[in-house]
Motif scaffolding. Sequence first.
Motif, PDB file in Angstrom:
ATOM      1  N   ALA A  31       0.819  -1.214   0.000  1.00 36.20           N
ATOM      2  CA  ALA A  31       0.000   0.000   0.000  1.00 36.20           C
ATOM      3  C   ALA A  31       0.854   1.266   0.000  1.00 36.20           C
ATOM      4  O   ALA A  31       0.594   2.190  -0.774  1.00 36.20           O
ATOM      5  N   VAL A  32       1.891   1.325   0.830  1.00 40.02           N
ATOM      6  CA  VAL A  32       2.697   2.548   0.896  1.00 40.02           C
ATOM      7  C   VAL A  32       3.482   2.761  -0.395  1.00 40.02           C
ATOM      8  O   VAL A  32       3.690   3.907  -0.814  1.00 40.02           O
ATOM      9  N   VAL A  33       3.885   1.662  -1.047  1.00 42.43           N
ATOM     10  CA  VAL A  33       4.585   1.789  -2.332  1.00 42.43           C
ATOM     11  C   VAL A  33       3.600   2.280  -3.398  1.00 42.43           C
ATOM     12  O   VAL A  33       3.889   3.228  -4.141  1.00 42.43           O
ATOM     13  N   THR A  34       2.433   1.669  -3.469  1.00 38.08           N
ATOM     14  CA  THR A  34       1.426   2.045  -4.454  1.00 38.08           C
ATOM     15  C   THR A  34       0.987   3.500  -4.297  1.00 38.08           C
ATOM     16  O   THR A  34       0.714   4.183  -5.278  1.00 38.08           O
ATOM     17  N   GLU A  35       0.949   3.979  -3.062  1.00 33.50           N
ATOM     18  CA  GLU A  35       0.545   5.361  -2.791  1.00 33.50           C
ATOM     19  C   GLU A  35       1.662   6.373  -3.080  1.00 33.50           C
ATOM     20  O   GLU A  35       1.461   7.572  -2.938  1.00 33.50           O
ATOM     21  N   GLY A  36       2.842   5.902  -3.464  1.00 33.85           N
ATOM     22  CA  GLY A  36       3.938   6.803  -3.805  1.00 33.85           C
ATOM     23  C   GLY A  36       4.643   7.398  -2.604  1.00 33.85           C
ATOM     24  O   GLY A  36       5.233   8.474  -2.689  1.00 33.85           O
ATOM     25  N   LEU A  37       4.625   6.689  -1.485  1.00 32.80           N
ATOM     26  CA  LEU A  37       5.222   7.198  -0.249  1.00 32.80           C
ATOM     27  C   LEU A  37       6.672   6.771  -0.054  1.00 32.80           C
ATOM     28  O   LEU A  37       7.299   7.161   0.929  1.00 32.80           O
ATOM     29  N   VAL A  38       7.205   5.980  -0.988  1.00 31.15           N
ATOM     30  CA  VAL A  38       8.566   5.450  -0.856  1.00 31.15           C
ATOM     31  C   VAL A  38       9.428   6.001  -1.993  1.00 31.15           C
ATOM     32  O   VAL A  38       8.998   6.027  -3.147  1.00 31.15           O
ATOM     33  N   THR A  39      10.637   6.442  -1.654  1.00 32.56           N
ATOM     34  CA  THR A  39      11.578   6.871  -2.693  1.00 32.56           C
ATOM     35  C   THR A  39      12.824   5.997  -2.646  1.00 32.56           C
ATOM     36  O   THR A  39      13.231   5.532  -1.585  1.00 32.56           O
TER      37      THR A  39
END
Length: 68
Positions: A31-39
């Motif tokens: 979920a956090v990857v899909t939401e664009g919260l990880v760089t």
Amino acid sequence: MIEFEIDAEFIPLISLLKATGLVENGGEAQAVVTEGLVTCNGEVELRKRFKVRPGTKVEFAGRVIKVI
């Protein structure tokens, strides 16, 4: 900064998030990857199976993981 050592060529991004304890489970990691919260190295990473290799810096929730 969290230094995370791997003994393989790479570790999948969602596995890294789980292994470092920044998320509680695989569903949360996805979920956090899909939401664009990880760089990764300063770029937003949307691929859950992104191959994180030594030398990569991953940022999430104000924490930095350096893969060695």
